[in-house]
Structures are given as C-alpha cells and as structure tokens.
Design a protein around this motif. Structure first.
Motif, PDB file in Angstrom:
ATOM      1  N   GLY A 144      67.854  40.253  26.712  1.00 43.79           N
ATOM      2  CA  GLY A 144      67.295  39.409  25.660  1.00 43.79           C
ATOM      3  C   GLY A 144      68.325  38.921  24.671  1.00 43.79           C
ATOM      4  N   LEU A 145      69.433  39.683  24.533  1.00 40.51           N
ATOM      5  CA  LEU A 145      70.359  39.413  23.444  1.00 40.51           C
ATOM      6  C   LEU A 145      71.834  39.481  23.851  1.00 40.51           C
ATOM      7  CD1 LEU A 145      69.908  39.221  20.210  1.00 40.51           C
ATOM      8  CD2 LEU A 145      70.763  41.550  20.210  1.00 40.51           C
ATOM      9  N   ALA A 146      72.222  40.569  24.525  1.00 41.66           N
ATOM     10  CA  ALA A 146      73.652  40.799  24.736  1.00 41.66           C
ATOM     11  C   ALA A 146      74.195  40.090  25.980  1.00 41.66           C
ATOM     12  CB  ALA A 146      73.933  42.298  24.817  1.00 41.66           C
ATOM     13  N   ARG A 147      73.488  40.211  27.100  1.00 44.44           N
ATOM     14  CA  ARG A 147      73.928  39.553  28.332  1.00 44.44           C
ATOM     15  C   ARG A 147      73.575  38.075  28.306  1.00 44.44           C
ATOM     16  NH1 ARG A 147      76.823  40.866  32.442  1.00 44.44           N
ATOM     17  NH2 ARG A 147      75.315  40.455  34.096  1.00 44.44           N
ATOM     18  N   ALA A 148      72.428  37.769  27.716  1.00 45.30           N
ATOM     19  CA  ALA A 148      71.926  36.397  27.671  1.00 45.30           C
ATOM     20  C   ALA A 148      70.939  36.300  26.522  1.00 45.30           C
ATOM     21  CB  ALA A 148      71.230  36.050  28.987  1.00 45.30           C
ATOM     22  N   ASP A 149      70.517  35.083  26.248  1.00 44.21           N
ATOM     23  CA  ASP A 149      69.612  34.829  25.135  1.00 44.21           C
ATOM     24  C   ASP A 149      68.202  34.643  25.709  1.00 44.21           C
ATOM     25  OD1 ASP A 149      68.602  34.189  22.682  1.00 44.21           O
ATOM     26  OD2 ASP A 149      69.396  32.148  22.666  1.00 44.21           O
ATOM     27  N   LEU A 150      67.657  35.705  26.294  1.00 42.64           N
ATOM     28  CA  LEU A 150      66.403  35.566  27.057  1.00 42.64           C
ATOM     29  C   LEU A 150      65.248  36.344  26.442  1.00 42.64           C
ATOM     30  CD1 LEU A 150      67.753  35.954  30.726  1.00 42.64           C
ATOM     31  CD2 LEU A 150      67.036  33.836  29.595  1.00 42.64           C
ATOM     32  N   ARG A 151      65.303  36.570  25.135  1.00 44.94           N
ATOM     33  CA  ARG A 151      64.294  37.439  24.514  1.00 44.94           C
ATOM     34  C   ARG A 151      62.864  36.947  24.759  1.00 44.94           C
ATOM     35  NH1 ARG A 151      63.579  40.978  20.013  1.00 44.94           N
ATOM     36  NH2 ARG A 151      61.475  41.764  20.403  1.00 44.94           N
ATOM     37  N   GLN A 152      62.673  35.629  24.679  1.00 41.36           N
ATOM     38  CA  GLN A 152      61.328  35.084  24.885  1.00 41.36           C
ATOM     39  C   GLN A 152      60.818  35.379  26.299  1.00 41.36           C
ATOM     40  OE1 GLN A 152      59.927  33.991  22.134  1.00 41.36           O
ATOM     41  NE2 GLN A 152      58.030  34.074  23.333  1.00 41.36           N
ATOM     42  N   LEU A 153      61.699  35.161  27.264  1.00 45.11           N
ATOM     43  CA  LEU A 153      61.337  35.434  28.660  1.00 45.11           C
ATOM     44  C   LEU A 153      61.070  36.929  28.877  1.00 45.11           C
ATOM     45  CD1 LEU A 153      60.950  34.219  31.493  1.00 45.11           C
ATOM     46  CD2 LEU A 153      63.415  34.520  31.875  1.00 45.11           C
ATOM     47  N   VAL A 154      61.883  37.773  28.235  1.00 47.41           N
ATOM     48  CA  VAL A 154      61.674  39.222  28.336  1.00 47.41           C
ATOM     49  C   VAL A 154      60.271  39.563  27.840  1.00 47.41           C
ATOM     50  CG1 VAL A 154      62.391  41.480  27.438  1.00 47.41           C
ATOM     51  CG2 VAL A 154      64.135  39.810  28.085  1.00 47.41           C
ATOM     52  N   GLU A 155      59.899  39.021  26.686  1.00 49.90           N
ATOM     53  CA  GLU A 155      58.583  39.341  26.106  1.00 49.90           C
ATOM     54  C   GLU A 155      57.442  38.815  26.976  1.00 49.90           C
ATOM     55  OE1 GLU A 155      58.215  41.464  23.869  1.00 49.90           O
ATOM     56  OE2 GLU A 155      60.206  41.500  22.946  1.00 49.90           O
ATOM     57  N   GLU A 156      57.601  37.601  27.510  1.00 49.24           N
ATOM     58  CA  GLU A 156      56.546  37.022  28.360  1.00 49.24           C
ATOM     59  C   GLU A 156      56.360  37.842  29.626  1.00 49.24           C
ATOM     60  OE1 GLU A 156      54.966  33.496  28.196  1.00 49.24           O
ATOM     61  OE2 GLU A 156      55.193  34.128  26.108  1.00 49.24           O
ATOM     62  N   LEU A 157      57.466  38.190  30.273  1.00 47.63           N
ATOM     63  CA  LEU A 157      57.377  38.996  31.491  1.00 47.63           C
ATOM     64  C   LEU A 157      56.777  40.363  31.194  1.00 47.63           C
ATOM     65  CD1 LEU A 157      60.779  38.199  33.234  1.00 47.63           C
ATOM     66  CD2 LEU A 157      58.505  37.694  34.140  1.00 47.63           C
ATOM     67  N   HIS A 158      57.161  40.928  30.063  1.00 40.83           N
ATOM     68  CA  HIS A 158      56.635  42.246  29.687  1.00 40.83           C
ATOM     69  C   HIS A 158      55.122  42.176  29.507  1.00 40.83           C
ATOM     70  CE1 HIS A 158      56.894  46.342  28.135  1.00 40.83           C
ATOM     71  NE2 HIS A 158      55.967  45.973  27.270  1.00 40.83           N
ATOM     72  N   ARG A 159      54.672  41.165  28.789  1.00 38.67           N
ATOM     73  CA  ARG A 159      53.240  41.004  28.518  1.00 38.67           C
ATOM     74  C   ARG A 159      52.466  40.785  29.823  1.00 38.67           C
ATOM     75  NH1 ARG A 159      50.125  36.644  27.691  1.00 38.67           N
ATOM     76  NH2 ARG A 159      51.888  35.216  27.818  1.00 38.67           N
ATOM     77  N   LEU A 160      53.018  39.966  30.709  1.00 36.20           N
ATOM     78  CA  LEU A 160      52.302  39.607  31.933  1.00 36.20           C
ATOM     79  C   LEU A 160      52.332  40.701  32.999  1.00 36.20           C
ATOM     80  CD1 LEU A 160      53.517  35.906  32.261  1.00 36.20           C
ATOM     81  CD2 LEU A 160      51.172  36.649  31.814  1.00 36.20           C
TER      82      LEU A 160
END
Ligand code: ADP
Ligand code: TYD
Length: 199
Positions: free
Chosen positions: A103-119
């Motif tokens: 989400g933060l260190a390797r890439a800026d994917l926090r939104q995708l992380v949260e969406e995948l987590h929720r789904l």
C-alpha cells in the motif's frame, strides 16, 4: 481473540508471536500460532512464489494479488475454523503488512489493498502489536539469520525506514486496534511489554 504481530523485517515479531502463543497456551487458552504469507497448505505454496527469487520478479499489483490469495486460503482453512471453535489465533503478519508493504512502501496501492481486503478477506484482527525497532538493528538481525527468503530484505535500509514510518502511521490511523511495542532490549523485556499491553 485474533491477534497479529507486525513490523519491519527482523524486528523480532516471529519471536514475540511464538512467545505470546506459548504464554497463552500455558495459561490454558487454546492458541493457534500461524504466519503470513503462509499458515495453510495452499498459502505456504504461494509463500514460496513470493519470498524466493529476485525482488522484481512480480509487479507490485501481482504481488498484492498473490499475498491476498494466500491470505484468503489462510483465513478459510485455518483462522476462521480456529476462531469458530473458540481458540485464539496469533499470527506473525496479517493484512497490515499488505497495507504498509504494497500500500505504501513497495507501491502506492493502499486503495486497492483496502478494496481487495473488503471484498475477499473481510475480517480484521482484534489486537495488532507493531514491534517497533531501529531499522539498522533489525537489518543486522535479519542478515545474521541468512537463508533463501531474502527477496525482501535485499531491498535495503531506506526501504526498511519507509516501512517503519508506514507501520507507525498505520498505528495512528487505527489507535483502538494497533499497539506500538518498543522492540529494543532483550526478548524477555519485549515479551513483558506485549503482555502488559494485552492485559
Ligand atoms: P522477524 O520475525 O520480525 O523477522 P525474528 O523474531 O525472526 O524477527 O528475529 C530476527 C532475529 O533476531 C532472529 O535471529 C532472532 O533470534 C533475533 N531476535 C529476536 N528478538 C530479539 C531481541 N529482543 N534481541 C536480540 N535479538 C533478537
Ligand atoms: P516474513 O517471512 O514475515 O519476513 P520476516 O520474517 O523477514 O519479517 O514475510 C516475508 C516478506 O513478505 C516480508 O518482507 C514482508 C512481506 N509481506 C508483504 O510484502 N505483504 C504482505 O501482505 C505480507 C503478509 C508480507
């Protein structure tokens, strides 16, 4: 209770997860100790794809999907059944690792992380301990350990500093769930801090 340990590589989280599970079992609380990536047969197979080989083997997006697939299997096969029968679960890493690494260190994917987590994951820990340590100390500890699972550790000190900042920011974002534990000093000292924070 569903408890996770988080932190940078070599912070001492595996050691502390093991110690807490032992302490809980010793006091008569059935406690399952597990880890991510891994923790179930399928997830351990996915783990090998993630932790071995060169750091640019996967794109950050593919990496996130693999971590999430492993987590889904881990939750289905091990975590939910254990919680359902009343056991406690202590895991060495869970979703906060994806929030900080992908989400933060390797890439800026926090939104995708949260969406995948929720789904696809849908559960959160009751308590998360972030073992906080100076990255230079952690890196030395990790390198001393050696082995083939070095894909992440070879990313270096600056990367570990970004991770540390990320975990501290996450703790500030979720103050009810996440406790920051000072990871300096002996294993006994750190374990004492964890037990005090759990009480
Ligand atoms: P992580 O799971 O965060 O990568 P580990 O628990 O595997 O960390 O610890 C990394 C290395 O540091 C291991 O060799 C471990 O024995 C050692 N270690 C763990 N806790 C301490 C501590 N409090 N002081 C010194 N060394 C430690
Ligand atoms: P781990 O074996 O816990 O490494 P260490 O003992 O060195 O802390 O985890 C392997 C690596 O996978 C570690 O560098 C953190 C990373 N990771 C992610 O990037 N995202 C995730 O969602 C998870 C669970 C781990």
């Amino acid at each position: 209770m569903f408890i996770s340990f988080e932190g940078i590589d070599g912070s001492g989280k595996s050691t502390q997860a093991r110690r807490l599970a032992q302490a809980l079992n010793a006091r008569g609380t059935e406690t399952v100790l597990t880890r991510e990536p891994g923790g179930s047969e399928g997830a351990e197979e996915i783990r090998r794809l993630l932790v071995e080989g060169r750091s640019e083997r996967w794109s950050p997006e593919t990496e996130l999907l693999l971590f999430t697939a492993a987590r889904r299997d881990h939750v289905e096969r091990l975590i939910r059944p254990a919680l359902a029968r009343g056991a406690w679960v202590v895991t060495d890493r869970f979703a906060d690792s994806s929030r900080v690494y992908q989400g933060l260190a390797r890439a800026d994917l926090r939104q995708l992380v949260e969406e995948l987590h929720r789904l696809t994951i849908g559960i959160e820990t009751d308590r998360t301990f972030v073992i906080d340590i100076d990255p230079e100390i952690a890196l030395t500890r990790g390198q001393a350990r050696g082995g083939v699972e070095d894909r992440f550790e070879t990313l270096g000190l600056d990367f570990q500093r970004r991770l540390r900042d990320g975990f501290l920011a996450l703790a500030a974002e979720f103050p009810a769930r996440i406790r920051v534990i000072d990871g300096s000093g002996s294993g006994d000292e750190v374990a004492g801090r964890v037990l005090a924070a759990l009480a």
